[in-house]
Write a protein that holds these residues in place. Sequence first.
Motif, PDB file in Angstrom:
ATOM      1  N   UNK A 139       0.907  -1.337   0.042  1.00 19.05           N
ATOM      2  CA  UNK A 139      -0.007  -0.205  -0.114  1.00 19.05           C
ATOM      3  C   UNK A 139       0.977   1.344  -0.016  1.00 19.05           C
ATOM      4  N   UNK A 140       0.226   2.417  -0.447  1.00 21.88           N
ATOM      5  CA  UNK A 140       0.784   3.686  -0.342  1.00 21.88           C
ATOM      6  C   UNK A 140       0.196   4.437   0.753  1.00 21.88           C
ATOM      7  N   UNK A 141       0.648   5.034   1.712  1.00 22.44           N
ATOM      8  CA  UNK A 141       0.081   5.899   2.597  1.00 22.44           C
ATOM      9  C   UNK A 141      -0.239   7.303   2.125  1.00 22.44           C
ATOM     10  N   UNK A 142      -1.407   7.596   2.335  1.00 22.49           N
ATOM     11  CA  UNK A 142      -1.768   8.867   1.443  1.00 22.49           C
ATOM     12  C   UNK A 142      -2.476   9.572   2.673  1.00 22.49           C
ATOM     13  N   UNK A 143      -2.026  10.922   2.759  1.00 23.91           N
ATOM     14  CA  UNK A 143      -2.470  11.783   3.919  1.00 23.91           C
ATOM     15  C   UNK A 143      -3.931  12.588   3.780  1.00 23.91           C
ATOM     16  N   UNK A 144      -4.814  12.237   4.731  1.00 25.13           N
ATOM     17  CA  UNK A 144      -6.090  12.992   4.619  1.00 25.13           C
ATOM     18  C   UNK A 144      -6.332  13.597   6.232  1.00 25.13           C
ATOM     19  N   UNK A 145      -6.703  14.932   5.970  1.00 28.84           N
ATOM     20  CA  UNK A 145      -6.497  16.056   7.075  1.00 28.84           C
ATOM     21  C   UNK A 145      -8.019  16.107   7.763  1.00 28.84           C
ATOM     22  N   UNK A 146      -8.071  15.964   9.096  1.00 26.94           N
ATOM     23  CA  UNK A 146      -9.322  16.199   9.937  1.00 26.94           C
ATOM     24  C   UNK A 146     -10.086  17.239   9.586  1.00 26.94           C
ATOM     25  N   UNK A 147      -9.785  18.159   8.858  1.00 21.57           N
ATOM     26  CA  UNK A 147     -10.314  19.297   8.644  1.00 21.57           C
ATOM     27  C   UNK A 147     -10.840  19.558   6.983  1.00 21.57           C
ATOM     28  N   UNK A 148     -10.577  18.461   6.354  1.00 26.41           N
ATOM     29  CA  UNK A 148     -10.769  18.190   4.818  1.00 26.41           C
ATOM     30  C   UNK A 148     -12.293  18.397   4.719  1.00 26.41           C
ATOM     31  N   UNK A 149     -12.883  18.898   3.909  1.00 33.27           N
ATOM     32  CA  UNK A 149     -14.197  19.128   3.297  1.00 33.27           C
ATOM     33  C   UNK A 149     -14.648  18.000   2.727  1.00 33.27           C
ATOM     34  N   UNK A 150     -14.035  17.139   2.323  1.00 30.95           N
ATOM     35  CA  UNK A 150     -14.543  15.703   1.973  1.00 30.95           C
ATOM     36  C   UNK A 150     -13.286  14.919   1.441  1.00 30.95           C
ATOM     37  N   UNK A 151     -13.571  13.852   1.184  1.00 31.36           N
ATOM     38  CA  UNK A 151     -12.447  12.701   0.865  1.00 31.36           C
ATOM     39  C   UNK A 151     -12.532  12.432  -0.856  1.00 31.36           C
ATOM     40  N   UNK A 152     -11.197  12.089  -1.183  1.00 32.05           N
ATOM     41  CA  UNK A 152     -11.165  11.875  -2.915  1.00 32.05           C
ATOM     42  C   UNK A 152     -12.257  10.643  -3.258  1.00 32.05           C
ATOM     43  N   UNK A 197       8.294   6.163  -3.723  1.00 32.67           N
ATOM     44  CA  UNK A 197       8.355   7.482  -4.474  1.00 32.67           C
ATOM     45  C   UNK A 197       7.362   8.347  -3.907  1.00 32.67           C
ATOM     46  N   UNK A 198       6.176   7.761  -3.883  1.00 29.18           N
ATOM     47  CA  UNK A 198       5.110   8.783  -3.433  1.00 29.18           C
ATOM     48  C   UNK A 198       5.037   9.062  -2.030  1.00 29.18           C
ATOM     49  N   UNK A 199       5.510   7.840  -1.164  1.00 34.63           N
ATOM     50  CA  UNK A 199       5.579   8.258   0.405  1.00 34.63           C
ATOM     51  C   UNK A 199       6.589   9.296   0.727  1.00 34.63           C
ATOM     52  N   UNK A 200       7.956   9.034   0.089  1.00 36.25           N
ATOM     53  CA  UNK A 200       8.985   9.961   0.228  1.00 36.25           C
ATOM     54  C   UNK A 200       8.460  11.414  -0.160  1.00 36.25           C
ATOM     55  N   UNK A 201       7.783  11.754  -1.250  1.00 33.18           N
ATOM     56  CA  UNK A 201       6.990  12.959  -1.531  1.00 33.18           C
ATOM     57  C   UNK A 201       6.260  13.633  -0.695  1.00 33.18           C
ATOM     58  N   UNK A 202       5.225  12.530  -0.175  1.00 30.97           N
ATOM     59  CA  UNK A 202       4.187  13.022   0.748  1.00 30.97           C
ATOM     60  C   UNK A 202       4.752  13.455   1.998  1.00 30.97           C
ATOM     61  N   UNK A 203       5.734  12.710   2.696  1.00 30.31           N
ATOM     62  CA  UNK A 203       6.114  13.151   4.018  1.00 30.31           C
ATOM     63  C   UNK A 203       7.235  14.341   3.819  1.00 30.31           C
ATOM     64  N   UNK A 204       7.753  14.647   2.640  1.00 30.08           N
ATOM     65  CA  UNK A 204       8.667  15.644   2.200  1.00 30.08           C
ATOM     66  C   UNK A 204       7.743  16.991   2.154  1.00 30.08           C
ATOM     67  N   UNK A 205       6.781  16.941   1.710  1.00 33.52           N
ATOM     68  CA  UNK A 205       5.683  17.947   1.461  1.00 33.52           C
ATOM     69  C   UNK A 205       4.970  18.469   2.807  1.00 33.52           C
ATOM     70  N   UNK A 206       4.818  17.251   3.609  1.00 34.17           N
ATOM     71  CA  UNK A 206       4.005  17.570   4.814  1.00 34.17           C
ATOM     72  C   UNK A 206       4.056  18.959   5.541  1.00 34.17           C
ATOM     73  N   UNK A 207       5.247  19.356   5.831  1.00 32.48           N
ATOM     74  CA  UNK A 207       5.631  20.667   6.585  1.00 32.48           C
ATOM     75  C   UNK A 207       5.013  21.778   5.685  1.00 32.48           C
ATOM     76  N   UNK A 208       5.431  21.717   4.445  1.00 36.08           N
ATOM     77  CA  UNK A 208       4.876  22.856   3.523  1.00 36.08           C
ATOM     78  C   UNK A 208       3.640  23.177   3.382  1.00 36.08           C
ATOM     79  N   UNK A 209       2.798  22.049   3.015  1.00 35.98           N
ATOM     80  CA  UNK A 209       1.427  22.123   3.079  1.00 35.98           C
ATOM     81  C   UNK A 209       0.926  22.667   4.250  1.00 35.98           C
ATOM     82  N   UNK A 210       1.242  22.045   5.283  1.00 38.69           N
ATOM     83  CA  UNK A 210       0.619  22.513   6.629  1.00 38.69           C
ATOM     84  C   UNK A 210       1.124  23.726   7.075  1.00 38.69           C
TER      85      UNK A 210
END
Length: 580
Positions: free
Chosen positions: A424-437, A481-494
Amino acid sequence: MKKLLLLLLIVFCMTITVSPATACTTTIVGKDASADGSVLVSHSDDGLGDGRLIYIPAKDHKPGSLRPVFYSHCALDFKPQWGGSEAHRIVTKDRGPGYDTGDAPPNVPLGYIPQVAHTYAYFDANYGIMNEHQVSIGECTDKAKVHPEPAPGKRIFYSSELSRVALERTKTAREAVKLMGELIEKYGYYGTGETLLVADPNEGWVMEMCGYDMNGTGGIWVAQRVPDDKFFVAANQFRIREVREGDPDMMHSTNIFTVARQKGWWDPANGPLDFTSVYGDGEFHHPYYSLRRVWRAQSLAAPSLDLPAWVEGPFTRTYPFAIKPDRKLTVEDLFSIHRDNYEGTEFDLTKGLAAGPFGNPNRFEGQAESVADKEGRLTPLNGEFERPLNIYRCVYAYVNQSRSWLPDAIGGLTWFGPDRPATAVLMPFYAGALDLPAPIQRADLLKFDRGSMWMAFNYVANYAMLKYSYMIKDIHAVRDRFEKTAFAKQQEVESNALALWKNGDEKAARRLLTRYSDNLAGDVLREWWTLSENLYLKYNDGYLNTREGIAQAVFYPAWWLKQVGFEEGPTSYQKKQPAR
C-alpha cells in the motif's frame, strides 16, 4: 453414512458462505514516545470486506431526533436481515452521500438512541477512524468467553457503531471512552470481544469490551491509559490485566466485578481481577495467532528488550502492557510494523518451500480461519502457518496523527493505505478536509472498478504473488517514491494551511488541505493502474521482458527445484527406480 455426508456438507457450506474474521492489529504511541510529539494510533483491518474510507459530514439535528444503530458485519459475519450487503457495510441516507449508494437493501436499525443537536465530521470505515477534533480510534477483535447475538432493544451495540457515535459526539479520548461505556451499559453489547484504542492530541487509552451472557443485556468494559512515553500493541487478544478500582488511569463498567463472581470466572480470594484471563478466551484459532504479532511489534519497537518468541501459554505475562521504545517512533515506523512478514527471524514467511521459488509471504488460510470461533476442519492434517502482521486479506491500514500544537483541522491526520500494508501507499487525509477523494470512497470486492483506489491496490497485490520477489521491488519503487514525496511536502502544506488559518480564512485552509489530498490520490490511482500494466508486460509468461531483451529466462532457484522433485524429471529414456 448419509448422516456423516450431510454433516460434512453443512460444514462445507459454512466455509464458503461465511466471510473471513476481521482479525486486526492495532497500536498506540504516547506523545512522549513519538518523534514529533504526536499521539499516534494505527490499525490494520484484516478481514476482506468493505474497503471504502467514507467522509461523514458534520450535521445539525432537530430536537427529538433519533439516531439509528445499525448491525455491524464485522461482529458476527454478514446477516442479510439487517440490510447492506457483503461488500458494503452501510447503505443509508442518514449519514451523508458516501453511504447513500442504493446498491443494496438499506440498513435496518437494531434500535435507536436520542440524537444530539450537532454531530461532528469524521472519517469512517469498518470502524470509525478520526473526527474533526482529532479524536482517533484503532481496533482489533478479541476472543471472549461469550459472543452474544444482536437483539433489537436488548443488545444493539458493537464496537463499530460505538466508535462512530463517539466520533460524532466527543472532543477528547476520555469523553469518548466514557460515552461508549455508558452506551454499552444502557443499550447492551453483542458480538466478539473488542479492543478499541482511543486517542486525542494529549493522551491515549485502551478500551476493551465484551458480552457476558447469550441472553443478557448490558456488557462489560474496561479502559487503561497508555503512559505518554510508551508504545502499546494488541493483536486479537485482550491486553488489559489487573483491574484497579480508584486508579485515575483506569475506567471500567460498574458490573465488572459482580458479573465475574456470579459467572464463577473469578474469586477475589485468588487476587485482583485479570480482565484478559477472566473475560477472555485466549487466542483465536491457534497458539501464537495473537502473541507472535505482539512479540514482533514490541521487538521491532524495542529490540533491546530481547523478548522471547516462545511463551508458556495464552495468558503469558512475558509481553508488558506497554513498553518504552528504544527510540522515538514515527508514522513510517508504525507502518513498517504493519508491513512485517517476520523477515530476518526464524519465522520469516519469505523463506522456505511454502513461500515458493519467489519468496511469497502470503499463506492462504484454511477452514478454521474462515469461520472464526465456529471452527470445523475439513483436512485431516494437524498444523498451522504463522500469522503475520502483514496479511493478504487486509482490506486497509492506517496511522493517525493527533497533534496538540496545531488547530484540529490541520493537526489531525490519517495516513491511509488501501489493501494490505506491504504493497500500500500511505496517503494523507486531514481532519479538517471538506470531503475525501472519490476513489477512496469507492470499493466493491465483487465488482471490478478502475475508479476504485482499493481495487487498484488489491489488483496489483494479487498479481504480485506470481513472482513476488521480483515484482515487490517494482511495487516498492513506486510506493516509496510517493511516500517520500508526501512526507517531504507535509511541512510545506501544513505551513501554508496554518498561515491561512491564522489570517482568519479557515475555509481556504480546509480547501487547500482537501485539494492537496485529492490531487495526490488522483496521481496515485493513475500510476497504480499503470504499474499493474507494467508488471504484466515486464513479467509476461514468467519471463523478464524489457527493452534490453524479450523473454529473458527467470528460472527457479536450485534449492526449490531440489525440494519439489526436479531431479526426478525425465532426463533419460530409462524409468527411474524409486529411492530406497
